[in-house]
Design a protein around this motif. Structure first.
Motif, PDB file in Angstrom:
ATOM      1  N   ILE A  88       0.873  -1.442   0.042  1.00  0.00           N
ATOM      2  CA  ILE A  88      -0.015   0.102   0.149  1.00  0.00           C
ATOM      3  C   ILE A  88       0.910   1.135   0.004  1.00  0.00           C
ATOM      4  CG2 ILE A  88      -1.503   1.303   1.574  1.00  0.00           C
ATOM      5  CD1 ILE A  88      -2.932  -1.279   2.194  1.00  0.00           C
ATOM      6  N   GLN A  89       0.455   2.257  -0.850  1.00  0.00           N
ATOM      7  CA  GLN A  89       1.250   3.439  -0.989  1.00  0.00           C
ATOM      8  C   GLN A  89       0.974   4.426   0.141  1.00  0.00           C
ATOM      9  OE1 GLN A  89       1.206   5.220  -4.707  1.00  0.00           O
ATOM     10  NE2 GLN A  89       1.820   7.063  -4.059  1.00  0.00           N
ATOM     11  N   LEU A  90       2.233   5.262   1.015  1.00  0.00           N
ATOM     12  CA  LEU A  90       1.780   6.107   1.683  1.00  0.00           C
ATOM     13  C   LEU A  90       1.030   7.507   1.229  1.00  0.00           C
ATOM     14  CD1 LEU A  90       2.647   6.229   4.743  1.00  0.00           C
ATOM     15  CD2 LEU A  90       4.748   7.462   3.894  1.00  0.00           C
ATOM     16  N   THR A  91       0.286   7.731   1.778  1.00  0.00           N
ATOM     17  CA  THR A  91      -0.428   8.901   1.458  1.00  0.00           C
ATOM     18  C   THR A  91       0.327  10.276   1.477  1.00  0.00           C
ATOM     19  OG1 THR A  91      -2.731   8.131   2.575  1.00  0.00           O
ATOM     20  CG2 THR A  91      -2.552  10.509   2.012  1.00  0.00           C
ATOM     21  N   SER A  92       0.117  11.188   0.349  1.00  0.00           N
ATOM     22  CA  SER A  92       0.784  12.402   0.279  1.00  0.00           C
ATOM     23  C   SER A  92       2.289  12.203   0.563  1.00  0.00           C
ATOM     24  CB  SER A  92       0.205  13.277   1.244  1.00  0.00           C
ATOM     25  OG  SER A  92      -1.324  13.666   1.352  1.00  0.00           O
ATOM     26  N   PRO A  93       3.101  11.703  -0.488  1.00  0.00           N
ATOM     27  CA  PRO A  93       4.418  11.448  -0.355  1.00  0.00           C
ATOM     28  C   PRO A  93       5.212  12.700  -0.623  1.00  0.00           C
ATOM     29  CG  PRO A  93       3.849  10.534  -2.245  1.00  0.00           C
ATOM     30  CD  PRO A  93       2.333  10.982  -1.620  1.00  0.00           C
ATOM     31  N   PRO A  94       6.663  12.782  -0.309  1.00  0.00           N
ATOM     32  CA  PRO A  94       7.279  13.960  -0.516  1.00  0.00           C
ATOM     33  C   PRO A  94       7.320  14.337  -2.132  1.00  0.00           C
ATOM     34  CG  PRO A  94       8.375  12.732   0.956  1.00  0.00           C
ATOM     35  CD  PRO A  94       7.276  12.025   0.410  1.00  0.00           C
ATOM     36  N   TYR A 138       4.103  10.352   9.589  1.00  0.00           N
ATOM     37  CA  TYR A 138       2.981   9.667   9.179  1.00  0.00           C
ATOM     38  C   TYR A 138       2.459   8.785  10.246  1.00  0.00           C
ATOM     39  CZ  TYR A 138       4.279  11.476   4.497  1.00  0.00           C
ATOM     40  OH  TYR A 138       4.558  12.204   3.243  1.00  0.00           O
ATOM     41  N   GLU A 139       1.055   8.609  10.268  1.00  0.00           N
ATOM     42  CA  GLU A 139       0.560   7.700  11.304  1.00  0.00           C
ATOM     43  C   GLU A 139      -0.119   6.687  10.366  1.00  0.00           C
ATOM     44  OE1 GLU A 139      -2.279   7.189  15.371  1.00  0.00           O
ATOM     45  OE2 GLU A 139      -2.737   8.793  13.725  1.00  0.00           O
ATOM     46  N   ILE A 140       0.486   5.290  10.502  1.00  0.00           N
ATOM     47  CA  ILE A 140      -0.094   4.117   9.863  1.00  0.00           C
ATOM     48  C   ILE A 140      -1.176   3.240  10.787  1.00  0.00           C
ATOM     49  CG2 ILE A 140       0.387   2.068   8.467  1.00  0.00           C
ATOM     50  CD1 ILE A 140       3.100   3.587   8.275  1.00  0.00           C
ATOM     51  N   ASN A 141      -2.433   2.745  10.376  1.00  0.00           N
ATOM     52  CA  ASN A 141      -3.128   2.155  11.051  1.00  0.00           C
ATOM     53  C   ASN A 141      -2.915   0.831  10.777  1.00  0.00           C
ATOM     54  OD1 ASN A 141      -4.696   1.565   8.980  1.00  0.00           O
ATOM     55  ND2 ASN A 141      -6.332   3.154   9.287  1.00  0.00           N
ATOM     56  N   ASN A 142      -3.728  -0.289  11.392  1.00  0.00           N
ATOM     57  CA  ASN A 142      -3.691  -1.814  11.102  1.00  0.00           C
ATOM     58  C   ASN A 142      -4.252  -1.959   9.737  1.00  0.00           C
ATOM     59  OD1 ASN A 142      -6.200  -1.698  11.610  1.00  0.00           O
ATOM     60  ND2 ASN A 142      -6.281  -2.873  13.861  1.00  0.00           N
ATOM     61  N   GLN A 143      -4.806  -1.502   9.068  1.00  0.00           N
ATOM     62  CA  GLN A 143      -5.181  -1.542   7.751  1.00  0.00           C
ATOM     63  C   GLN A 143      -4.430  -1.010   6.618  1.00  0.00           C
ATOM     64  OE1 GLN A 143      -7.838  -3.616   7.110  1.00  0.00           O
ATOM     65  NE2 GLN A 143      -7.763  -3.748   9.323  1.00  0.00           N
ATOM     66  N   ALA A 168      -3.760   2.298   6.237  1.00  0.00           N
ATOM     67  CA  ALA A 168      -4.104   3.466   5.717  1.00  0.00           C
ATOM     68  C   ALA A 168      -3.109   4.363   6.378  1.00  0.00           C
ATOM     69  CB  ALA A 168      -5.567   3.846   6.115  1.00  0.00           C
ATOM     70  N   SER A 169      -2.761   5.499   5.943  1.00  0.00           N
ATOM     71  CA  SER A 169      -1.836   6.565   6.353  1.00  0.00           C
ATOM     72  C   SER A 169      -2.145   7.916   6.499  1.00  0.00           C
ATOM     73  CB  SER A 169      -0.369   6.384   5.444  1.00  0.00           C
ATOM     74  OG  SER A 169      -0.561   6.689   4.419  1.00  0.00           O
ATOM     75  N   GLU A 170      -1.656   8.849   7.482  1.00  0.00           N
ATOM     76  CA  GLU A 170      -2.134  10.110   7.361  1.00  0.00           C
ATOM     77  C   GLU A 170      -1.149  10.887   7.993  1.00  0.00           C
ATOM     78  OE1 GLU A 170      -5.612  12.793   9.877  1.00  0.00           O
ATOM     79  OE2 GLU A 170      -5.139  10.670  10.213  1.00  0.00           O
ATOM     80  N   ALA A 185       8.604  -1.074   5.135  1.00  0.00           N
ATOM     81  CA  ALA A 185       8.513   0.068   4.592  1.00  0.00           C
ATOM     82  C   ALA A 185       9.614   0.501   3.445  1.00  0.00           C
ATOM     83  CB  ALA A 185       8.222   1.497   5.229  1.00  0.00           C
ATOM     84  N   TYR A 186       9.472   0.632   2.129  1.00  0.00           N
ATOM     85  CA  TYR A 186      10.390   1.067   1.294  1.00  0.00           C
ATOM     86  C   TYR A 186      10.117   2.230   0.372  1.00  0.00           C
ATOM     87  CZ  TYR A 186       7.495  -1.785  -1.826  1.00  0.00           C
ATOM     88  OH  TYR A 186       6.636  -2.226  -2.819  1.00  0.00           O
ATOM     89  N   ALA A 187      11.125   3.139   0.325  1.00  0.00           N
ATOM     90  CA  ALA A 187      11.186   4.244  -0.479  1.00  0.00           C
ATOM     91  C   ALA A 187      11.360   4.158  -1.945  1.00  0.00           C
ATOM     92  CB  ALA A 187      11.849   5.307   0.163  1.00  0.00           C
TER      93      ALA A 187
END
Length: 360
Positions: free
Chosen positions: A26-32, A60-65, A67-69, A319-321
Motif C-alpha cells: 500500500i502506498q503512503l498518502t501524500s508522499p514528499p 505519518y501515522e499508519i493504522n492496522n489496515q 491507511a496512512s495520514e 516500508a521502502y522508499a
C-alpha cells in the motif's frame, strides 16, 4: 486467513518458492515532492518519519489496515539526508545539507536546531551512553567528524575525527559503526565513545553505501555501490564467520559474461528474527538469513530505485522508499520518475530464519 492490511496471506505459496508478492503493498498518502533520502519507524508506535530532498521531514501515522495520514512536518534549509526517532518515540531528528540537525518535539510541536557541522550532516542517530544519564545524539558529517550532542546544550560534548567523509553510520546498544569515504570502517564501543575500538577497511572493493548493525550488536552488514553485501562480526573470535555475497545484479538475456551491477542503497534488520533486507538501484528488495547464508525471499521490480527501507517495531510492516537515487546520473532522471513510499505487510514466514538441521 488474513494478514496485516487485510490482504490475503501468501504463506502457502511462500513455502513452495522464494518469489515474494508485492501486490498487496500500500502506498503512503501524500508522499514528499522530491527524492526520498531516508525513512525511519518510531520504536514505540506505527509512526513513520520520511526525510526528503524537498527540505522537509514528514511524520505519518499508519493504522492496522495500512491507511496512512500525515501528522506533522518540520523543515530544514536544504535537503534532509537522514532521520531518526528517540527511543521513547517523543522526538524526531533530521540531519541535512544545511549542515544542521533539527529536532521536532512531538508533544509540543516545537522544532529547534540541536547540532551543527562545517559540512552537510550525512547521518543522525539517538544513542545511549553508559556514562551519560541523558540520551545523546550522534551526528556524522562530510566534514570528517562524528560529534556527540547533549540536547540540553548547544556545543558538542565530544568530537571524534574520521579518516574521510562519513557516508554511513548505525548504532545498536553499545555498538556504533561508521563507514567513510576510502572504504574505512570504524567501530566504536559506546562504553568509551571518544576513541575507535577497531578500524578496518571494508571487505568490499567499492564505495560503502549502507551500514546496519545486527540486532544483537555483535556485528554489522555493509552494502556497496557494486552490488555486494558483507556480514562482519566485531570480535576477533567471530571473524571466521565473516562473509560477503553478490546481490542486486542481473545478467541480460543473450549475455553470459556481462552483468548489470547496482548499488545496495539500504540494509534493514528485522527486529524480531534478526534476518535482514537489502534494497537497491535495481528496484528490488530481498530478505536474507545471514546465519544460514540463505536468501529467504526475492521480490519483483517495484518500478523505480529503492533509496531507503525500514521495519516497524515488531517487524510486521516493511516500508521502502521509491525515488531516483542518481545512480545513473542526471540524464536518467525525469519529472515522471516515481517518488513514493510503499508499505509491505510482512507475512508470517517471509522473514523467519531458515530451519536448521542438527547433525547427529
Amino acid at each position: 486467513m488474513s494478514t496485516l492490511f487485510g490482504g490475503p496471506s501468501n504463506a502457502a505459496t511462500a513455502q513452495n518458492n522464494t518469489q515474494g508478492d508485492i501486490s498487496h503493498d500500500i502506498q503512503l498518502t501524500s508522499p514528499p515532492e522530491d527524492s526520498i533520502s531516508d525513512i525511519c519507524f518510531s520504536p514505540q508506535s506505527d509512526h513513520l518519519a520520511v526525510a526528503s530532498w524537498d527540505k522537509k521531514v514528514r511524520i505519518y501515522e499508519i493504522n492496522n489496515q495500512g491507511a496512512s495520514e500525515g501528522k506533522a512536518l518540520f523543515e530544514h534549509e536544504a535537503p534532509v539526508l537522514s532521520v531518526h526517532w528517540s527511543k521513547d518515540g517523543t522526538k524526531v531528528v533530521g540531519g541535512g545539507a544545511d549542515k544542521a540537525a533539527r529536532m521536532l518535539d512531538i508533544s509540543s510541536g516545537k522544532t529547534e536546531q540541536v547540532a551543527a557541522h562545517d559540512q552537510p550532516i550525512r547521518v543522525v542517530r539517538f544513542i545511549d551512553i553508559p556514562s551519560s544519564a541523558q540520551p545523546l545524539l550522534v551526528t556524522g558529517s562530510w566534514d570528517k567528524t562524528i560529534k556527540y550532542w547533549d540536547l540540553r546544550t548547544s556545543n558538542p560534548v565530544a568530537t571524534l575525527p574520521t579518516q574521510e567523509r562519513v557516508y554511513a553510520l548505525d548504532v545498536k546498544d553499545k555498538l556504533l559503526v561508521v563507514g567513510t569515504a576510502d572504504r574505512y570502517i570504524n567501530v566504536v564501543n559506546l562504553n568509551d565513545p571518544v576513541k575507535f575500538y577497531k578500524t578496518t577497511q571494508s571487505p568490499l572493493k567499492w564505495q560503502t553505501r549502507a551500514i546496519s548493525c545486527f540486532i544483537d550488536a555483535t556485528g554489522y552488514a555493509v552494502g556497496s555501490i557494486e552490488g555486494r553485501c558483507a556480514i562482519n562480526y566485531v570480535e576477533d573470535k567471530d571473524i571466521p564467520s565473516n562473509f560477503s555475497f553478490k546481490c542486486h545484479r542481473e545478467t541480460p538475456v543473450n549475455t553470459r559474461d556481462i552483468s548489470n551491477v547496482y548499488a545496495v542503497n539500504a540494509i534493514s534488520f528485522h527486529p524480531v528474527h534478526g534476518t535482514f533486507s537489502t534494497a537497491g538501484s535495481d528496484g528490488t528488495f530481498h530478505f536474507w538469513d545471514k546465519d544460514a547464508k540463505h536468501r529467504l525471499k526475492g521480490y519483483p521490480n517495484v518500478g523505480g530505485t529503492i533509496s531507503s527501507t525500514a521495519f516497524n517495531r515488531n517487524g510486521t510492516i516493511f516500508a521502502y522508499a521509491i525515488s531516483y537515487d542518481w545512480s545513473k546520473g542526471f540524464s536518467a532522471n525525469n519529472p515522471n520518475y516515481a517518488t513514493k513510499v510503499m508499505l509491505h505487510p510482512v507475512g508470517a514466514d517471509e522473514c523467519k530464519p531458515r530451519p536448521t538441521t542438527k547433525k547427529r
